[in-house]
Design a protein around this motif. Structure first.
Motif, PDB file in Angstrom:
ATOM      1  N   LEU A   1      32.290  35.743  38.594  1.00 48.41           N
ATOM      2  CA  LEU A   1      32.948  36.955  39.065  1.00 48.41           C
ATOM      3  C   LEU A   1      33.662  37.671  37.914  1.00 48.41           C
ATOM      4  N   TYR A   2      34.366  36.900  37.098  1.00 46.01           N
ATOM      5  CA  TYR A   2      35.038  37.483  35.923  1.00 46.01           C
ATOM      6  C   TYR A   2      34.015  38.173  35.016  1.00 46.01           C
ATOM      7  N   THR A   3      32.925  37.479  34.715  1.00 47.05           N
ATOM      8  CA  THR A   3      31.950  37.998  33.752  1.00 47.05           C
ATOM      9  C   THR A   3      31.307  39.283  34.252  1.00 47.05           C
TER      10      THR A   3
ATOM     11  N   SER B   1      39.193  40.591  26.977  1.00 46.85           N
ATOM     12  CA  SER B   1      39.773  39.305  27.385  1.00 46.85           C
ATOM     13  C   SER B   1      39.142  38.747  28.655  1.00 46.85           C
ATOM     14  N   PRO B   2      38.935  39.558  29.712  1.00 46.09           N
ATOM     15  CA  PRO B   2      38.306  38.992  30.919  1.00 46.09           C
ATOM     16  C   PRO B   2      36.899  38.452  30.694  1.00 46.09           C
TER      17      PRO B   2
ATOM     18  N   ALA C   1      35.878  36.950  28.002  1.00 49.39           N
ATOM     19  CA  ALA C   1      36.123  35.626  27.432  1.00 49.39           C
ATOM     20  C   ALA C   1      36.595  34.658  28.501  1.00 49.39           C
ATOM     21  N   PHE C   2      37.444  35.120  29.406  1.00 47.26           N
ATOM     22  CA  PHE C   2      37.938  34.239  30.456  1.00 47.26           C
ATOM     23  C   PHE C   2      36.852  33.917  31.473  1.00 47.26           C
ATOM     24  N   GLY C   3      35.861  34.781  31.604  1.00 51.40           N
ATOM     25  CA  GLY C   3      34.711  34.424  32.431  1.00 51.40           C
ATOM     26  C   GLY C   3      34.001  33.205  31.873  1.00 51.40           C
ATOM     27  N   PHE C   4      33.746  33.207  30.561  1.00 50.79           N
ATOM     28  CA  PHE C   4      33.134  32.034  29.919  1.00 50.79           C
ATOM     29  C   PHE C   4      34.055  30.816  30.022  1.00 50.79           C
ATOM     30  N   ALA C   5      35.357  31.040  29.806  1.00 52.23           N
ATOM     31  CA  ALA C   5      36.301  29.927  29.840  1.00 52.23           C
ATOM     32  C   ALA C   5      36.367  29.295  31.225  1.00 52.23           C
TER      33      ALA C   5
ATOM     34  N   TYR D   1      43.153  40.586  38.847  1.00 58.36           N
ATOM     35  CA  TYR D   1      42.460  41.339  37.793  1.00 58.36           C
ATOM     36  C   TYR D   1      41.616  42.454  38.394  1.00 58.36           C
ATOM     37  N   LEU D   2      40.842  42.138  39.436  1.00 59.96           N
ATOM     38  CA  LEU D   2      39.975  43.141  40.037  1.00 59.96           C
ATOM     39  C   LEU D   2      40.779  44.280  40.656  1.00 59.96           C
ATOM     40  N   PHE D   3      41.784  43.944  41.467  1.00 66.31           N
ATOM     41  CA  PHE D   3      42.542  44.991  42.147  1.00 66.31           C
ATOM     42  C   PHE D   3      43.419  45.782  41.177  1.00 66.31           C
ATOM     43  N   SER D   4      43.828  45.167  40.071  1.00 64.80           N
ATOM     44  CA  SER D   4      44.548  45.948  39.056  1.00 64.80           C
ATOM     45  C   SER D   4      43.622  47.001  38.458  1.00 64.80           C
ATOM     46  N   GLY D   5      42.355  46.654  38.262  1.00 62.43           N
ATOM     47  CA  GLY D   5      41.390  47.631  37.779  1.00 62.43           C
ATOM     48  C   GLY D   5      41.150  48.740  38.793  1.00 62.43           C
TER      49      GLY D   5
END
Length: 818
Positions: free
Chosen positions: A25-27, A78-79, A81-85, A111-115
């Protein structure tokens, strides 16, 4: 809710807490924001085709420049990278999942709703238009009066809150859930890059959060921090760049970790000087907090401090030199395979070297005076941030077979790299050639037109190159050849030891490195018992252990509630003419649209309801029974997570207190007298210290399984918190209505003093209210028989409450005595 629907179900992606699902989802979301930010970048480049071109109006151009910077730095780099992490760190360290799966899902939805909030800000009269650094006073309502500007600031605030949750989660996971035999120095380099990243985020993002909270107060209720004549603009610079310079490495270090992994895999050689590389990463992480003022060379800071900052700036380049030489020597001594992932990693190294060298120029005071505010800075910034992050695209190709079980088209991957690398340099190297162009300005010397046109052509080619990657991945997912579980010849990390895609719960057996190599152990004991860094608990047979939960709707609901609450808050703002502000919460506030107060109230109730349902949900996320936990052996994972959270909150309050001291020093320390009477503050100090004692009693009674004593102690704590708030409410009422001291008016001195007093003590009051709500929840649960066998929730609440009390010990003398 604990069962997880199939991947073909929409419900699966709304309720999942599994780290691999959240990573996907992050990626995917980060790649969407790449398209969003990239579109804004193309609009900027079209505007620069000729000097003064009017593809966009001046205001729209400024909005595009600002939003492009914010989207790419915060919502893409950053997101991704955090998707991979999210996907791979548990696999690399041998964990079953992240330490707090629901918190992980919460961080994604925040993260999504902030966007979404940021996107909405474009339709609220225009979003921020003062540059992504949000410099004061351009970030204040007098210069950016639109509701959308406030919405963008609150979107950033929501993003930072979600990122802090993710930071706490990763730090706890890496320090608490490593496989048996995996010491810190044995961890894969990508995990090391993320560990350093999250440690920096824990403190840097907290400083930025404090700046955003103060800015929100300035915009919404009319405080005077950043409009203060006593260094308000300089205060923003200090707070922002204390975050902003570590942010460069927060973005780069995950890409560095990917780069190091790929260099080892595709050179068939262990990283040269691995121990020294790790030490260099740690040194850079610490030094990143000591160089922020080199971004402020053009301010009124005295020359001696500027010289010191120049020296520290040059000093931070030394460990980077070690990193670069280690990578180069690894390649020289290896047998390189020129695959797509390696090409992107190698390209990232070349681009970052150029970005680093050009950054050294900006570290020299004299040269910075010349280059500051020009396209030299823009080019340097992109070579470091976007150039270094190029390795993340290599990571996408590298791990694609593991995630999908399919192999991508190698030829298309190499075509993507060639077009990407050439067009990247067309865009950003042309900026070096036309460096005298002022940044954020589309009126420039016609002599630089050729350079800008080359950059514009390159930008469109660069944008189109990503569609090659998207096509490659989509085509391969549908009709690509099946990939082996390990398609690479020289991998070194545990994710390649399991099937592609990995199973839901990662491992068939417990991963262990106790013998010096990866093995999977079949234990009769599933949780607790023995081994390195084990939890102190009884043996539980495997067939008696509850199955770990993987689904919860409440992270989504809590994030949605936060988004609605903040959307409502955007429309309640102070009048631009501060002379109309006569009281803290009365005439100084104008209601712009009835939709906003309705959203504010609805979001508040939904927040409380979702939080309660979260707390009542039966969600099981067991700790690893046998794991390496140095240097935190013997510390339960929730307690460790609470420690990390409180460490971040220390920085938040530290920034608020530092801001108060900074402005007071600039205004003249002896010119300010204490605003409130000392007696109410002293009484509240006694009340809070007493409440800390009652919390300790609550823990003692819970451990003794004394339900009556537990209820009485929690009740006393609740009464003490209500008493504190009542005294504080009386004090505020007295100051506002009897003494006419408001946010913007102080008949006894500087009005900024009253802003600092109300906002800082108000933040502490919000923490007290949060503690009061938690105490009420614990009281309800204790009344129904909870905590008799497990007193840990009472202990964790105690840690938070003691912190709140300690903060007041600092606030009392600052505002009531000095």
């Amino acid at each position: 809710m604990s069962g997880l629907p199939p991947t073909t179900s929409v419900k699966r992606w709304l309720v999942t807490t599994n780290h691999k699902d959240v990573g996907l989802l992050y990626t995917i979301t980060a790649l969407f924001f790449l398209l969003f930010g990239g579109t804004l970048a193309l609009l900027i480049r079209l505007q620069l085709w000729t000097p003064g071109a009017q593809v966009l109006s001046g205001a729209a151009y400024n909005e595009a420049v600002t939003a492009h910077g914010l989207v790419m730095v915060f919502w893409f780099l950053s997101p991704l990278a955090f998707g991979f992490a999210n996907y791979f760190i548990p696999l690399q360290i041998g964990a079953d999942d992240l330490a707090f799966p629901r918190l992980n899902a919460l961080s994604y939805w925040m993260y999504l709703f902030s966007g979404v909030l940021l996107g909405i800000s474009f339709f609220q009269g225009g979003t921020l238009n003062g540059g992504w650094t949000l410099y004061a006073p351009l970030n204040l309502p007098m210069y950016t009066p639109s509701i959308g500007s406030t919405g963008a600031i609150l979107a950033l605030t929501m993003f930072i809150i979600g990122s802090t949750a993710s930071t706490v989660n990763f730090l706890t996971t890496i320090h608490h859930s490593r496989a048996e035999g995996m010491g810190l120095m044995d961890m894969p380099m990508f995990t090391w890059g993320m560990l350093a990243t999250t440690w920096m985020m824990l403190f840097a993002f907290a400083a930025f959060l404090s700046a955003l909270l103060i800015l929100s107060a300035d915009r919404i209720i009319g405080s005077l921090y950043f409009s203060a004549t006593e260094g308000g603009s300089l205060l923003w610079g200090h707070l922002f760049w204390f975050f902003g310079h570590p942010e460069v490495y927060i973005v780069f270090f995950p890409a560095l970790g990917v780069m190091l992994e790929l260099f080892q895999t595709f050179s068939a050689r262990r990283l040269v000087g691995r121990k020294w590389v790790i030490i260099a990463i740690c040194l850079i992480s610490v030094q990143s907090f000591l160089v922020w003022m080199h971004h402020m060379f053009l301010t009124t800071i005295n020359l001696e401090i500027k010289t010191l900052m120049m020296a520290t700036t040059i000093g931070i380049s030394l460990p980077f030199d070690l990193l670069v030489f280690a990578m180069i020597y690894t390649l020289i001594k290896g047998r390189i395979q020129f695959t797509t992932p390696f090409l992107f990693a190698f390209g990232a190294l070349l681009l970052f070297i150029l970005g680093g060298i050009t950054g050294v120029f900006l570290g020299a005071i004299v040269l910075d005076y010349e280059f500051r505010g020009t396209y030299w800075v823009v080019a340097h910034f992109h070579y470091v941030m976007f150039g270094g992050a190029t390795a993340l695209f290599g990571g996408a190709y590298y791990w694609y077979p593991k995630v999908t079980g399919k192999m991508y088209d190698e030829f298309l991957g190499k075509v993507h790299f060639v077009i990407f690398f050439i067009s990247f340099n067309m865009v950003y190297f042309s900026m070096f050639l036309g460096w005298e162009t002022p940044r954020r300005v589309f009126e420039y010397n016609p002599a630089f037109t050729t350079f800008h046109r080359i950059g514009t052509i390159g930008a469109f080619i660069l944008g189109l190159s990503f569609f090659i990657m998207f096509y490659n991945f989509a085509k391969s997912f549908v009709a690509g050849p099946d990939a082996d579980d390990n398609p690479w010849d020289y991998t070194r990390t545990a994710e390649w030891a399991i099937s592609s895609p990995p199973p839901l719960e990662n491992w068939d057996g417990r991963p262990s490195y106790a013998s010096g190599k990866l093995e999977f152990v079949k234990d009769a004991v599933a949780d607790g018992g023995h081994g390195h860094g084990n939890e102190a608990s009884n043996y539980v047979l495997a067939d008696e252990v509850d199955h770990p939960s993987h689904a919860s709707i409440w992270p989504l609901m809590l994030s949605l509630a936060t988004g609605i609450f903040l959307f409502g808050l955007t429309g309640i703002r102070s009048a631009v003419d501060v002379t109309q502000t006569e009281a803290l919460l009365s005439t100084g506030i104008s209601i712009v649209n009835p939709v906003y107060p309705v959203a504010f109230v609805a979001g508040t109730f939904l927040l409380i309801w979702s939080g309660v349902r979260w707390g009542l949900e039966d969600f099981y996320a067991p700790p690893m029974g046998i794991a390496e936990r140095w240097p935190f052996e013997g510390i339960e994972k929730v307690k460790l997570g609470m420690w990390f959270f409180l460490a971040s909150d220390v920085i938040v309050f530290g920034a608020f207190i530092s801001a108060a001291v900074f402005i007071r020093v600039n205004a003249g320390w002896r010119t300010w007298e204490p605003l409130p009477a000392a007696l109410p503050g002293l009484i509240n100090t006694i009340v809070l210290l007493t409440s800390s004692f009652t919390v300790i009693l609550a823990l003692v009674f819970a451990r003794r399984e004394n339900r009556t004593g537990l209820l009485a102690s929690l009740g006393a704590t609740l009464v003490a918190s209500m008493t504190f708030l009542a005294i504080k409410g009386w004090e505020w009422h007295h100051e506002i209505y009897d003494k006419n001291i408001t946010l913007t008016h102080n008949p006894h001195g500087d009005p900024v003093q009253s802003s600092i007093y109300y906002i800082t003590t108000g933040l502490h009051g919000i923490h007290v209210i949060g503690g009061m709500l938690i105490a009420g929840f614990l009281l309800y649960r204790a009344y129904n028989g909870a905590y008799m066998k497990d007193s840990r929730p009472v202990e964790y609440f105690g840690l938070y409450w003691h912190f709140v009390d300690i903060v007041w010990i600092f606030l009392f003398p600052l505002f009531y005595l000095f």
